[in-house]
Design a protein around this motif. Structure first.
Motif, PDB file in Angstrom:
ATOM      1  N   GLU A 193       0.834  -1.218   0.000  1.00 29.83           N
ATOM      2  CA  GLU A 193       0.000   0.000   0.000  1.00 29.83           C
ATOM      3  C   GLU A 193       0.862   1.259   0.000  1.00 29.83           C
ATOM      4  OE1 GLU A 193      -3.578   0.082   2.395  1.00 29.83           O
ATOM      5  OE2 GLU A 193      -2.994  -1.859   3.204  1.00 29.83           O
ATOM      6  N   PRO A 194       1.704   1.439  -1.006  1.00 33.95           N
ATOM      7  CA  PRO A 194       2.720   2.491  -0.947  1.00 33.95           C
ATOM      8  C   PRO A 194       2.178   3.913  -1.041  1.00 33.95           C
ATOM      9  CG  PRO A 194       2.673   1.515  -3.127  1.00 33.95           C
ATOM     10  CD  PRO A 194       1.762   0.684  -2.269  1.00 33.95           C
ATOM     11  N   THR A 195       0.923   4.054  -1.439  1.00 33.72           N
ATOM     12  CA  THR A 195       0.414   5.428  -1.612  1.00 33.72           C
ATOM     13  C   THR A 195      -0.709   5.766  -0.642  1.00 33.72           C
ATOM     14  OG1 THR A 195      -1.157   4.742  -3.308  1.00 33.72           O
ATOM     15  CG2 THR A 195       1.015   5.449  -4.079  1.00 33.72           C
ATOM     16  N   SER A 196      -0.996   4.867   0.282  1.00 32.10           N
ATOM     17  CA  SER A 196      -2.189   5.115   1.104  1.00 32.10           C
ATOM     18  C   SER A 196      -2.014   6.319   2.023  1.00 32.10           C
ATOM     19  CB  SER A 196      -2.574   3.865   1.893  1.00 32.10           C
ATOM     20  OG  SER A 196      -1.537   3.523   2.745  1.00 32.10           O
ATOM     21  N   ALA A 197      -0.757   6.727   2.264  1.00 37.56           N
ATOM     22  CA  ALA A 197      -0.556   7.900   3.131  1.00 37.56           C
ATOM     23  C   ALA A 197      -0.289   9.168   2.308  1.00 37.56           C
ATOM     24  CB  ALA A 197       0.606   7.637   4.080  1.00 37.56           C
ATOM     25  N   LEU A 198      -0.487   9.085   0.987  1.00 38.86           N
ATOM     26  CA  LEU A 198      -0.077  10.210   0.125  1.00 38.86           C
ATOM     27  C   LEU A 198      -1.260  10.896  -0.541  1.00 38.86           C
ATOM     28  CD1 LEU A 198       2.968   8.517  -1.651  1.00 38.86           C
ATOM     29  CD2 LEU A 198       2.949   9.849   0.469  1.00 38.86           C
ATOM     30  N   ASP A 199      -1.047  12.158  -0.919  1.00 44.49           N
ATOM     31  CA  ASP A 199      -2.106  12.884  -1.619  1.00 44.49           C
ATOM     32  C   ASP A 199      -2.144  12.444  -3.094  1.00 44.49           C
ATOM     33  OD1 ASP A 199      -0.284  14.294  -3.237  1.00 44.49           O
ATOM     34  OD2 ASP A 199      -0.120  15.931  -1.803  1.00 44.49           O
ATOM     35  N   PRO A 200      -3.184  12.865  -3.834  1.00 45.84           N
ATOM     36  CA  PRO A 200      -3.342  12.358  -5.207  1.00 45.84           C
ATOM     37  C   PRO A 200      -2.162  12.671  -6.128  1.00 45.84           C
ATOM     38  CG  PRO A 200      -5.370  13.399  -4.470  1.00 45.84           C
ATOM     39  CD  PRO A 200      -4.347  13.672  -3.411  1.00 45.84           C
ATOM     40  N   ILE A 201      -1.508  13.819  -5.927  1.00 45.25           N
ATOM     41  CA  ILE A 201      -0.390  14.161  -6.822  1.00 45.25           C
ATOM     42  C   ILE A 201       0.805  13.258  -6.528  1.00 45.25           C
ATOM     43  CG2 ILE A 201       1.271  15.983  -7.433  1.00 45.25           C
ATOM     44  CD1 ILE A 201      -1.088  17.965  -7.053  1.00 45.25           C
ATOM     45  N   ALA A 202       1.107  13.104  -5.245  1.00 48.22           N
ATOM     46  CA  ALA A 202       2.221  12.214  -4.871  1.00 48.22           C
ATOM     47  C   ALA A 202       1.894  10.778  -5.279  1.00 48.22           C
ATOM     48  CB  ALA A 202       2.482  12.305  -3.372  1.00 48.22           C
ATOM     49  N   THR A 203       0.631  10.392  -5.156  1.00 48.08           N
ATOM     50  CA  THR A 203       0.208   9.045  -5.556  1.00 48.08           C
ATOM     51  C   THR A 203       0.461   8.831  -7.038  1.00 48.08           C
ATOM     52  OG1 THR A 203      -1.451   8.901  -3.821  1.00 48.08           O
ATOM     53  CG2 THR A 203      -1.825   7.525  -5.763  1.00 48.08           C
ATOM     54  N   ASN A 247      -6.881   0.074  -3.506  1.00 46.22           N
ATOM     55  CA  ASN A 247      -7.432   1.000  -4.481  1.00 46.22           C
ATOM     56  C   ASN A 247      -7.562   0.281  -5.828  1.00 46.22           C
ATOM     57  OD1 ASN A 247      -7.544   2.963  -6.536  1.00 46.22           O
ATOM     58  ND2 ASN A 247      -6.585   4.492  -5.210  1.00 46.22           N
ATOM     59  N   MET A 248      -8.811  -0.007  -6.184  1.00 50.65           N
ATOM     60  CA  MET A 248      -9.046  -0.769  -7.417  1.00 50.65           C
ATOM     61  C   MET A 248      -8.563  -0.021  -8.656  1.00 50.65           C
ATOM     62  SD  MET A 248     -10.381  -3.550  -6.368  1.00 50.65           S
ATOM     63  CE  MET A 248      -9.292  -3.281  -5.002  1.00 50.65           C
ATOM     64  N   GLN A 249      -8.780   1.310  -8.640  1.00 53.08           N
ATOM     65  CA  GLN A 249      -8.297   2.093  -9.789  1.00 53.08           C
ATOM     66  C   GLN A 249      -6.793   1.973  -9.918  1.00 53.08           C
ATOM     67  OE1 GLN A 249     -10.551   3.290  -7.632  1.00 53.08           O
ATOM     68  NE2 GLN A 249     -12.125   4.466  -8.711  1.00 53.08           N
ATOM     69  N   GLN A 250      -6.126   1.982  -8.758  1.00 50.04           N
ATOM     70  CA  GLN A 250      -4.674   1.865  -8.794  1.00 50.04           C
ATOM     71  C   GLN A 250      -4.260   0.504  -9.366  1.00 50.04           C
ATOM     72  OE1 GLN A 250      -2.121   1.686  -5.018  1.00 50.04           O
ATOM     73  NE2 GLN A 250      -1.621   3.638  -5.971  1.00 50.04           N
ATOM     74  N   ALA A 251      -4.900  -0.546  -8.920  1.00 51.14           N
ATOM     75  CA  ALA A 251      -4.569  -1.876  -9.464  1.00 51.14           C
ATOM     76  C   ALA A 251      -4.776  -1.864 -10.979  1.00 51.14           C
ATOM     77  CB  ALA A 251      -5.431  -2.942  -8.801  1.00 51.14           C
ATOM     78  N   GLY A 252      -5.878  -1.229 -11.418  1.00 52.62           N
ATOM     79  CA  GLY A 252      -6.162  -1.155 -12.856  1.00 52.62           C
ATOM     80  C   GLY A 252      -5.127  -0.351 -13.609  1.00 52.62           C
ATOM     81  N   ARG A 253      -4.622   0.697 -12.977  1.00 54.37           N
ATOM     82  CA  ARG A 253      -3.654   1.556 -13.676  1.00 54.37           C
ATOM     83  C   ARG A 253      -2.262   0.942 -13.753  1.00 54.37           C
ATOM     84  NH1 ARG A 253      -6.494   5.924 -10.851  1.00 54.37           N
ATOM     85  NH2 ARG A 253      -5.072   5.680  -9.103  1.00 54.37           N
ATOM     86  N   VAL A 254      -1.827   0.296 -12.686  1.00 55.61           N
ATOM     87  CA  VAL A 254      -0.407  -0.085 -12.674  1.00 55.61           C
ATOM     88  C   VAL A 254      -0.124  -1.550 -12.977  1.00 55.61           C
ATOM     89  CG1 VAL A 254       0.152   1.750 -11.017  1.00 55.61           C
ATOM     90  CG2 VAL A 254      -0.157  -0.591 -10.179  1.00 55.61           C
TER      91      VAL A 254
END
Ligand SMILES: Nc1ncnc2c1ncn2[C@@H]1O[C@H](COP(=O)(O)OP(=O)(O)OP(=O)(O)O)[C@@H](O)[C@H]1O
Length: 301
Positions: free
Chosen positions: A223-233, A255-262
């Motif tokens: 979960e590398p982006t769960s503590a980050l804002d959308p830009i940092a994500t 984050n399903m969108q994240q799984a879909g994107r990466v």
């Protein structure tokens, strides 16, 4: 039930229960489509279709609690594989088996194998050195966790513990790792400032640089982006997509969108079992299992 998932046929060739394929609701497809599948990821057939790791009948116990149940799966080299599933299903436990993180705590027990290729070694074998394994298989955690040292020393740390003493080599490798983590331009004039002076997103990229410095073969992202804002994500996601050219990546995400994107591949876990595995585009549009569909459509978890 024993389920084996192989990349050569991601539509679950050994699973007898795929006959009744459930088509998910439009909401499921929209929810992922909002972030957009990276169709270029699917076209970009990697240089090889090599298998980087193969999990065989993996069981994991925390004391008397069986957190992973007979998990078998292949991990494709130079691709991103996402691990999804409701809270407590065993995603982090599974990820941490790859670099023997559980060895740090008493009462943990692994059964089964994780074979790493091309060496064909079992990472879980008792004669494998867990410290060496953690250099070959790096990990990036949910919250950025830089050491209380300078930016430079954070990245040099892994090199020093591997015995590297040549100043010039350390400098070159630190710069390369910072460039690979897309952080060099932002920190090149402040390398000796404390790592804690960086923003959260920068700290996470520093942690990625620290991991990359020792040239790992696999990088585990929990979960590398769960503590980050959308830009940092977004910048971490871009980085993950670029990094797969050099390393094999496993990422836990809620984050399903994240799984879909990466990711190119997705594994859906539930109650310690691997329920379904396949190409991300198929998992999110044509899941074979009711549990997967329920999860991606937000009906549980
Ligand atoms: N150190 C531990 N000792 C005992 N049980 C644990 C320990 N760590 C995790 N567990 C249990 O193992 C199971 C799997 O936990 P794990 O953290 O792997 O799940 P997860 O899918 O990553 O969850 P989340 O998405 O909430 O992070 C859970 O039931 C959890 O309570």
């Amino acid at each position: 039930m024993v389920r084996h998932f192989h990349i050569d046929n991601p539509t679950m060739k050994n699973d007898s229960s795929t006959a009744g394929v459930h088509i998910p609701s439009a909401r499921a497809i929209e929810s992922v489509g909002a972030g957009g599948f990276r169709s270029d990821l699917l076209r970009s057939t990697s240089k090889s279709s090599a298998i980087k790791a193969e999990v065989r009948g993996l069981d994991f116990h925390y004391g008397g609690f069986r957190a992973l149940k007979d998990v078998s799966m292949q991990v494709q080299a130079n691709e991103v594989t996402a691990l999804i599933g409701p809270s407590g299903c065993g995603k982090s436990t599974f990820l941490r088996c790859f670099n023997r993180m559980h060895d740090l705590y008493p009462g943990s027990r692994y059964d089964g194998e994780i074979r790493l290729y091309p060496d064909d070694v079992n990472l879980l074998a008792p004669d494998i050195d867990p410290v060496e394994t953690r250099i070959r298989i790096g990990m990036v955690f949910q919250k950025p966790n830089p050491f209380p040292k300078s930016i430079f020393e954070n990245v040099a740390y892994g090199l020093r513990i591997t015995g590297e003493k040549r100043r010039q080599v350390i400098h070159e490798k630190v710069e390369k790792a910072l460039r690979d983590a897309a952080l060099w331009d932002e920190v090149k004039d402040r390398l000796h400032q404390p790592a804690t002076s960086l923003s959260g997103g920068q700290q996470q990229r520093l942690c990625i640089a620290r991991t990359l410095a020792t040239e790992p073969e696999i990088v585990l992202f929990d979960e590398p982006t769960s503590a980050l804002d959308p830009i940092a994500t977004a910048s971490i996601e871009e980085l993950i997509i670029e990094l797969k050219e050099r390393v094999t990546i496993l990422i836990v995400t809620h984050n399903m969108q994240q799984a879909g994107r990466v990711s190119r591949y997705t594994a859906f876990m539930y109650l310690g079992e691997l329920v379904e595995f396949g190409e991300t585009s198929r998992i999110f549009t044509r899941p074979a299992k009711r549990e997967t569909e329920n999860y991606i459509t937000g009906r549980f978890g």
